[in-house]
Scaffold this motif. Sequence first.
Motif: not given
Length: 135
Positions: A67, A71, A74, A78, A81-82, A85
Amino acid sequence: MSSKTPFELFMEQAQEMARAFNPAMENFDPRGFEKMWPTMPKDAMEMWFGKGISKDGLDSKTRLLLTLAGLTMQGAQADTQVRMTVRHLIEAGATKDEIAETIAQMSMFAGIPAMTRAMELAREVMNDDTKDEGQ
């Protein structure tokens, strides 16, 4: 002619609109939401995202490393989200070296700027984690 990207111009316009609607929004920090989302216990992550899905499949730590790689690919756009995670990876038993290696590996595919941004975000979490351990 403006040197800003359409996204940067859009964000400036959105910030001006938010200030007009509510001046207090100028001090809004989305990281406050991250504090409201707890880190899942390792056993829960394993049950929901790891071997609970397939006993012969990937464990939760490996899934979270993948994941993080995605990320980073991309463009590490984000931030929340990083950071979340990375926080979950630490709980799942990943070492700081494993996290850094995963991000560094993506430099070959996502580029140095994306890797650098993801590494900055990961360091924020890892430094916070180190501070918490010292208290």
